[in-house]
Design an enzyme around this catalytic site. Structure first.
Site, PDB file in Angstrom:
ATOM      1  N   SER A  84       0.865  -1.191   0.000  1.00  8.06           N
ATOM      2  CA  SER A  84       0.000   0.000   0.000  1.00  8.06           C
ATOM      3  C   SER A  84       0.892   1.227   0.000  1.00  8.06           C
ATOM      4  O   SER A  84       2.022   1.183   0.522  1.00  8.06           O
ATOM      5  CB  SER A  84      -0.873   0.010   1.260  1.00  8.06           C
ATOM      6  OG  SER A  84      -1.527   1.255   1.399  1.00  8.06           O
ATOM      7  N   TYR A 116      -1.512  -0.825  10.341  1.00  6.22           N
ATOM      8  CA  TYR A 116      -1.523  -1.179   8.910  1.00  6.22           C
ATOM      9  C   TYR A 116      -0.280  -0.616   8.234  1.00  6.22           C
ATOM     10  O   TYR A 116       0.378  -1.300   7.443  1.00  6.22           O
ATOM     11  CB  TYR A 116      -2.795  -0.604   8.301  1.00  6.22           C
ATOM     12  CG  TYR A 116      -3.027  -0.857   6.829  1.00  6.22           C
ATOM     13  CD1 TYR A 116      -3.592  -2.058   6.392  1.00  6.22           C
ATOM     14  CD2 TYR A 116      -2.745   0.119   5.876  1.00  6.22           C
ATOM     15  CE1 TYR A 116      -3.855  -2.282   5.046  1.00  6.22           C
ATOM     16  CE2 TYR A 116      -3.002  -0.096   4.528  1.00  6.22           C
ATOM     17  CZ  TYR A 116      -3.554  -1.298   4.114  1.00  6.22           C
ATOM     18  OH  TYR A 116      -3.809  -1.502   2.784  1.00  6.22           O
TER      19      TYR A 116
END
Ligand code: NAP
Length: 272
Positions: A162, A175
């Site tokens: 990401s 995350y």
């Protein structure tokens, strides 16, 4: 003076470069194939010629993806494998089942999740759920299939990380840490396995509309903030991840390893 015929010879890869993007005759494993990005990538890899093994926990959703692929490409072999990637024993068992059906050329290591709790409120259980899926799970999936690829001295892996693992976002600290781990893992595995003919690359998406992000993208103010930081001024369409993944997974990227390609509308290069 005219050049000789010999000098005019060029490799077929130069005159027919699109052939290098074909995945015909390859077999790919896609984790998190039951919805969102993984579903799109599984369909896209099948369209590019690959047989696919679909992995996730939701059997009904995986079977629906299998049906879509077979409806469009009836000649493909598509298998469904139920697995909780937080359980390393599950990963081992599912890999055995996948290899019992044939060799694997490509792994798309895509499954992931997020819980966007402010840092001061993160609980140990939240930390564990996110890291066990996005980093620990991703590593043991890469290790399990990578080990066999090293033995067969060929194969390639695409880890879906990401932009949040590369630049700092304002939510999702756990995350971010896990996805940063995936980006670094991609580089180290590329070094360890390069000499064995195994390439390891990554894709770093910015916002794409999937069940993971739909709720956030429905908030007009949040969406406006995203667009203000995105030079292309829109969120991504799922098909815009298919081409980059096929590129990395194919012969077209045969000298590319250790890279994470940010598919982000320019977000990660936007300093101001
Ligand atoms: P999604 O729609 O929520 O899909 C996540 C997929 O991962 C599902 O197929 C889910 O399947 C699977 N999964 C989650 N936990 C699992 C577990 N413990 N075991 C097995 N499978 C599991 O999310 P997405 O947006 O497609 O995201 C896919 C990947 O892209 C993730 O790694 C995510 O971090 C990354 N990403 C997404 C965006 C975005 O904007 N959407 C941006 C950057 C990065 P089951 O529930 O059936 O198990």
């Amino acid at each position: 003076m005219h050049s000789s015929n010999e000098e005019n010879q060029v490799p077929s890869t130069w005159t027919n470069p699109l052939a290098m993007f074909s995945l015909a005759g390859k077999r790919a494993v896609v984790t998190g194939a039951s919805r969102g990005i993984g579903r799109a990538l599984a369909i896209g890899l099948a369209a590019a010629g690959a047989d696919v093994a679909l992995v996730a926990r939701d059997e009904a959703a995986l079977t629906a993806v299998q049906d879509v692929i077979l409806a469009h490409f009836p000649q493909r072999k598509v298998s469904v494998h139920i697995c909780d990637l937080q359980q390393v024993d599950d990963i081992t068992a599912v890999a055995e089942a996948i290899y019992s059906l044939g060799a694997v050329d490509i792994l798309v290591n895509n499954a992931g999740m997020n819980i966007r709790t402010p840092a001061v409120d993160v609980t140990p259980a939240e930390w564990q759920a996110i890291v066990d899926t996005d980093l620990r799970g991703a590593f043991f999936v890469a290790q399990t299939f990578g080990r066999r690829m090293v033995e067969q001295r060929a194969g390639n892996i695409v880890n879906i990380s990401s932009v949040g693992g590369h630049v700092a976002l304002r939510t999702g600290v756990v995350y971010a840490a896990a996805k940063a781990g995936v980006i670094q893992m991609t580089k180290v595995l590329a070094i360890e396995w390069g000499k064995h003919g195994v390439r390891v690359n990554g894709i770093g998406p910015w916002y794409f509309n999937t069940p993971l992000t739909a709720e956030l993208l429905r908030r007009p103010e949040y969406l406006a903030d995203i667009l203000a930081r995105t030079p292309l001024n829109r969120v991504g369409e799922l098909q815009e991840l298919i081409g980059p993944t096929i590129f990395l997974a194919s012969e077209a990227a045969s000298y590319v390893t250790g890279q994470t390609l940010y598919v982000d509308g320019g977000m990660t290069i936007y300093g101001f």
